[in-house]
Design an enzyme around this catalytic site. Structure first.
Site, mmCIF file in Angstrom:
data_model
loop_
_atom_site.group_PDB
_atom_site.id
_atom_site.type_symbol
_atom_site.label_atom_id
_atom_site.label_comp_id
_atom_site.label_asym_id
_atom_site.label_seq_id
_atom_site.Cartn_x
_atom_site.Cartn_y
_atom_site.Cartn_z
ATOM 1 N N ASP A 8 0.867 -1.158 0.000
ATOM 2 C CA ASP A 8 0.000 0.000 0.000
ATOM 3 C C ASP A 8 0.917 1.225 0.000
ATOM 4 O O ASP A 8 2.075 1.137 0.404
ATOM 5 C CB ASP A 8 -0.885 -0.021 1.253
ATOM 6 C CG ASP A 8 -1.746 1.214 1.375
ATOM 7 O OD1 ASP A 8 -2.399 1.582 0.384
ATOM 8 O OD2 ASP A 8 -1.755 1.819 2.465
ATOM 9 N N ASP A 10 0.048 5.086 0.915
ATOM 10 C CA ASP A 10 -0.111 6.040 2.019
ATOM 11 C C ASP A 10 -0.101 5.324 3.366
ATOM 12 O O ASP A 10 -0.912 4.446 3.625
ATOM 13 C CB ASP A 10 -1.408 6.825 1.859
ATOM 14 C CG ASP A 10 -1.416 7.676 0.607
ATOM 15 O OD1 ASP A 10 -0.332 8.091 0.153
ATOM 16 O OD2 ASP A 10 -2.518 7.915 0.060
ATOM 17 N N THR A 54 -2.530 1.095 -4.637
ATOM 18 C CA THR A 54 -3.071 2.172 -3.815
ATOM 19 C C THR A 54 -4.429 2.656 -4.287
ATOM 20 O O THR A 54 -4.670 2.774 -5.487
ATOM 21 C CB THR A 54 -2.051 3.348 -3.771
ATOM 22 O OG1 THR A 54 -2.565 4.400 -2.972
ATOM 23 C CG2 THR A 54 -1.698 3.861 -5.154
#
Length: 177
Positions: A8, A10, A54
């Protein structure tokens, strides 16, 4: 077949919801978390394919354009390259959070698409995230799952838990040695 690290973005690769940055909508908002470049370089050296998967609902919501997202990812790649680290591909879901699209995590489509494109053995691969949708996507795709950070540790059932990405990389380098 190849083994992959699906990451991922963030909260795993870069800061988000920190004192310095709330959301990453432009390159000047992008800051690698401590140890991330070193971690990705270790994954590279261990022979893992490295992918960023993401959700970027800000595009669908109109907070940013896809061209701005490309600029952010270019900055990420430049920051990683400073120490010789790289990602094989960045994929993202641009749809609104409740659009019920096939690509938005927790659905596993981004992982399945990358696995088909790069001949990835999902059962030997890892999905690393900091939130439940990441872990569900990994589980649904058939990967091993790793939750990093402390934010949802007591609420999310992952296969493994680590404080940060560098801890994952150090463990994997030793585990796969």
């Amino acid at each position: 077949m190849n083994i992959a690290m699906f990451l991922d973005r963030d909260g795993v690769v870069n800061e988000v919801l920190s004192e310095r940055v709330k959301f990453v909508n432009k390159p000047t908002d992008f800051y690698l978390l401590d140890g991330v470049a070193e971690a990705i370089k270790l994954f590279n050296e261990e022979g893992f394919k490295v992918f960023i998967v993401t959700n970027q609902g800000g595009i669908g919501l109109g907070y940013m354009k896809e061209s701005a997202l490309q600029d952010v990812h270019k900055k990420m790649e430049e920051d990683l390259a400073k120490i010789g680290a790289y990602v094989d591909e960045v994929v993202y879901c641009p749809h609104k959070p409740h659009a019920n699209c096939a690509c938005r995590k927790p659905k596993p489509k981004m992982l399945f698409d990358l696995a088909a494109k790069y001949d990835i053995d999902l059962a030997q691969s890892y999905m690393v995230g900091d939130r439940e949708p990441d872990i569900i996507a990994g589980r649904e795709a058939g990967t091993r799952t790793i939750l990093i950070g402390e934010r949802e540790k007591d609420e999310v059932e992952a296969d493994m838990y680590f404080p940060d990405l560098l801890s994952v990389a150090n463990w994997l380098a030793e585990y796969h040695a």
